[in-house]
Design an enzyme around this catalytic site. Structure first.
Site, PDB file in Angstrom:
ATOM      1  N   GLU A 127      -6.802  -8.839   4.087  1.00 42.07           N
ATOM      2  CA  GLU A 127      -5.901  -8.169   5.040  1.00 42.07           C
ATOM      3  C   GLU A 127      -5.935  -8.968   6.332  1.00 42.07           C
ATOM      4  O   GLU A 127      -6.997  -9.076   6.960  1.00 42.07           O
ATOM      5  CB  GLU A 127      -6.333  -6.724   5.316  1.00 42.07           C
ATOM      6  N   TYR A 168      -6.983  -7.799  12.033  1.00 41.91           N
ATOM      7  CA  TYR A 168      -5.652  -7.660  12.628  1.00 41.91           C
ATOM      8  C   TYR A 168      -5.810  -7.921  14.118  1.00 41.91           C
ATOM      9  O   TYR A 168      -6.735  -7.392  14.738  1.00 41.91           O
ATOM     10  CB  TYR A 168      -5.114  -6.244  12.456  1.00 41.91           C
ATOM     11  N   GLU A 188       0.846  -1.200   0.000  1.00 42.50           N
ATOM     12  CA  GLU A 188       0.000   0.000   0.000  1.00 42.50           C
ATOM     13  C   GLU A 188       0.877   1.245   0.000  1.00 42.50           C
ATOM     14  O   GLU A 188       1.974   1.248   0.584  1.00 42.50           O
ATOM     15  CB  GLU A 188      -0.913   0.001   1.248  1.00 42.50           C
ATOM     16  N   ASN A 243      -6.712   1.847   2.631  1.00 44.70           N
ATOM     17  CA  ASN A 243      -7.388   3.125   2.829  1.00 44.70           C
ATOM     18  C   ASN A 243      -6.972   4.164   1.778  1.00 44.70           C
ATOM     19  O   ASN A 243      -7.758   5.035   1.403  1.00 44.70           O
ATOM     20  CB  ASN A 243      -7.074   3.671   4.229  1.00 44.70           C
ATOM     21  N   ASN A 247     -12.348  -0.411  -0.666  1.00 39.32           N
ATOM     22  CA  ASN A 247     -11.714  -0.920   0.546  1.00 39.32           C
ATOM     23  C   ASN A 247     -12.408  -0.405   1.797  1.00 39.32           C
ATOM     24  O   ASN A 247     -12.634   0.809   1.931  1.00 39.32           O
ATOM     25  CB  ASN A 247     -10.247  -0.460   0.575  1.00 39.32           C
ATOM     26  N   GLU A 248     -12.757  -1.295   2.702  1.00 38.83           N
ATOM     27  CA  GLU A 248     -13.253  -0.959   4.059  1.00 38.83           C
ATOM     28  C   GLU A 248     -14.228   0.214   4.073  1.00 38.83           C
ATOM     29  O   GLU A 248     -14.076   1.133   4.887  1.00 38.83           O
ATOM     30  CB  GLU A 248     -12.068  -0.688   5.000  1.00 38.83           C
TER      31      GLU A 248
HETATM   32  O1  AHR Z   1      -2.614  -1.339   7.751  1.00 35.91           O
HETATM   33  C1  AHR Z   1      -3.222  -1.258   6.499  1.00 35.91           C
HETATM   34  C2  AHR Z   1      -4.566  -0.599   6.571  1.00 35.91           C
HETATM   35  O2  AHR Z   1      -5.392  -1.267   7.476  1.00 35.91           O
HETATM   36  C3  AHR Z   1      -5.321  -0.596   5.273  1.00 35.91           C
HETATM   37  O3  AHR Z   1      -5.097   0.546   4.536  1.00 35.91           O
HETATM   38  C4  AHR Z   1      -6.745  -0.646   5.674  1.00 35.91           C
HETATM   39  O4  AHR Z   1      -7.524  -1.284   4.695  1.00 35.91           O
HETATM   40  C5  AHR Z   1      -6.738  -1.285   7.042  1.00 35.91           C
HETATM   41  O5  AHR Z   1      -7.541  -0.601   7.926  1.00 35.91           O
END
Ligand code: AHR
Length: 506
Positions: A302, A242, A24, A69, A170-171
């Site tokens: 992710e 995460y 990214e 993001n 994305n998100e």
């Molecule tokens: O750490 C990467 C970011 O985490 C990404 O841009 C996003 O999609 C997520 O929130």
């Protein structure tokens, strides 16, 4: 002694694209991560040669780009053509300045040199929409004598790139996202974008934005609603997660969790198993409601263990270090169990991207002008990728007479977490020992086994690969394996707190 049993009649295919990674435009992922023209190892294109070497050795075949993001407000056209005249922009997602010196065409050149053959591109469905997605697709995959395809040719790239996988934004459920949407708004936009993109190029597969995290209170109703809007026109629902040792269970709670509770931390891969099962259940409910014959695939695009930044970000700098961290052995064991959760669900999860490849919660770390080296999580992924091919299958397995433990949060956690793969020429057992003590397992394998070997990652729980000691935790040969040729019973001892890979050639 724990006994590992195989159910050879129950198996499913797993392909190399199951374990991808992610690049990214954030922090130092791109600039000084993979792209640094003044670096001593730089290629003529300005790519870091030392990083390319590590990426090739990792064996990763799938890579998501350019966000994240970042994509919810970026303009892909800024990133092509003459580098000297490319506009410099504010990357508002990450509060930094984007020079656009590394763009779409550089990405494809880089993937070629890195032996990555499955790029996943994300289009901007935050501040932009259908038209821009179509223009980008035409530039990237266009075969005909049309304006955007001709611009690609004019920029020196005669052949279409043939990108198969496309993320529809994305998100967009996240309050942090630029141009967040309601599920109805997003579902409709994604459906129409995917429909139009597939009219332009019927060979592509598209990925719908699912919930950004199970810790949002819109999870999993977001997934249900967007799937109701877009089910017929998309191929995958995305999952993200995460796990941070200091994270609360819900985004609204401030209380810290798990910091001093290693058994709970090591069991948190269970959140992955649960989330995959829940998203699959929601998708199957929509399948039934729509009387559809199609089963929705999952793209876990992710995932990672997470730590907060060790470098202070300086807003509006170039290659702003948003995040950069070392993972220790405890993180690596959880990472291993997360990877096993994905592998175990490889009948449903068909793409995944560890996030991110370089410098942000990374597999690979770089110093500007200096060395590149790997976090121990790199070696976990490498050991799985090495065994994935066009013939690999996951074989159903179970452990009997094994130890379990319980914590306040999780009951009956197996001390040994394992998955067995058949590569076509070997049975490979991947295992995490979540406990302090060594565990001996006896394995009931077919009597055709000819030889075997074992590798593992072991050390102190707090060990890390630092710039001074970059190889403290790597995959090391281990001789705690007894292979009896012609016998069905093989034995191995897994060291306390270890990631082990046992290979039995047949
Ligand atoms: O750490 C990467 C970011 O985490 C990404 O841009 C996003 O999609 C997520 O929130």
């Amino acid at each position: 002694m724990a006994k590992l049993n195989l159910y050879n009649e129950q198996r499913f295919d797993v392909r190399p694209q199951l374990f991808g990674s992610f690049l990214e435009h954030m922090g130092t992922v791109i600039y000084t991560g993979i792209y640094e023209p003044s670096h001593p190892s730089a290629t003529p294109e300005g790519f870091r040669g030392d990083v390319l070497k590590l990426v090739r050795a990792l064996g990763v075949k799938t890579l998501r780009y350019p966000g994240g993001n970042y994509t919810s407000s970026y303009h892909w056209e800024d990133t092509i053509g003459d580098q000297v005249t490319r506009p410099k922009r504010m990357n508002i997602a990450w509060q930094s300045l984007e020079t656009n010196q590394f763009g779409l065409d550089e990405f494809f050149q880089w993937t070629q040199q890195a032996n990555v053959d499955n790029p996943i591109l994300t289009v901007n469905l935050g501040t932009r929409g259908i038209d821009d997605a179509l223009h980008e697709l035409e530039y990237v995959n266009g075969k005909y004598d049309t304006d955007w395809a001709n611009l690609r040719r004019q920029n020196g790239h005669a052949e279409p790139y043939g990108v198969k996988y496309w993320c529809l934004g994305n998100e967009l459920d996240g309050p942090w996202q630029v141009a967040r949407k309601t599920p109805e708004e997003y579902g409709l936009l994604a459906n129409e974008t995917s429909k139009a993109m597939k009219l332009m190029d019927p060979d592509i597969e598209t990925i719908l934005v699912g919930s950004s995290t199970p810790r949002l209170d819109t999870y999993p109703s977001w997934d249900l609603k967007v799937l109701m809007e877009a089910y017929d026109n998309v191929d995958y629902i995305a999952m993200h997660n995460y796990i941070d040792r200091d994270q609360s269970e819900n985004l609204d709670q401030q209380a810290l969790r798990d910091s001093d509770d290693l058994p709970t931390y090591l069991a948190r891969s269970r959140e992955f198993d649960k989330q995959i099962d829940e998203v699959a259940t929601i998708a199957d409910a929509v399948k039934a409601l729509k009387h559809s014959d199609k089963t929705m695939k999952i793209s876990f695009d992710e995932w990672n263990v997470h730590h907060f930044s060790q470098k202070k970000p300086q807003p509006w700098g170039e290659h702003n270090p948003v995040d950069w961290c070392y993972f220790d052995l405890a993180d690596t064991l959880l990472f291993g169990s997360m990877a096993l959760a994905i592998l175990r669900h490889g009948d449903r999860v068909k793409l995944s991207c560890q996030a991110l490849l370089v410098n942000t919660i990374p597999l690979i770390l770089t110093d500007e002008g200096g060395n590149a080296w790997a976090n121990p999580t790199y070696y976990v992924l490498q050991s799985i990728l090495t065994n994935l091919s066009d013939t690999s299958t996951v074989v159903a397995s179970s452990l009997t007479d094994s130890q379990n433990y319980s914590t306040k949060r999780y009951q009956d956690v197996p001390v040994i977490d394992q998955v067995v793969m058949d590569t076509g020429s070997a049975y490979v057992v991947f295992a995490v020992n979540r406990g302090e003590k060594a565990q001996t397992i006896s394995m009931a394998l077919p009597a055709t086994i000819k030889s075997g070997h074992m590798e593992h990652i072991v050390g102190e729980l707090g060990d890390k690969n630092t710039r001074e000691h970059p190889e403290t935790l790597t995959l090391q040969p281990c001789d705690d394996l007894t292979v009896k040729v012609g016998s069905k019973a093989q034995t191995a001892t897994l060291s306390g707190y270890s990631w082990s890979v046992l290979t039995f050639d047949y």
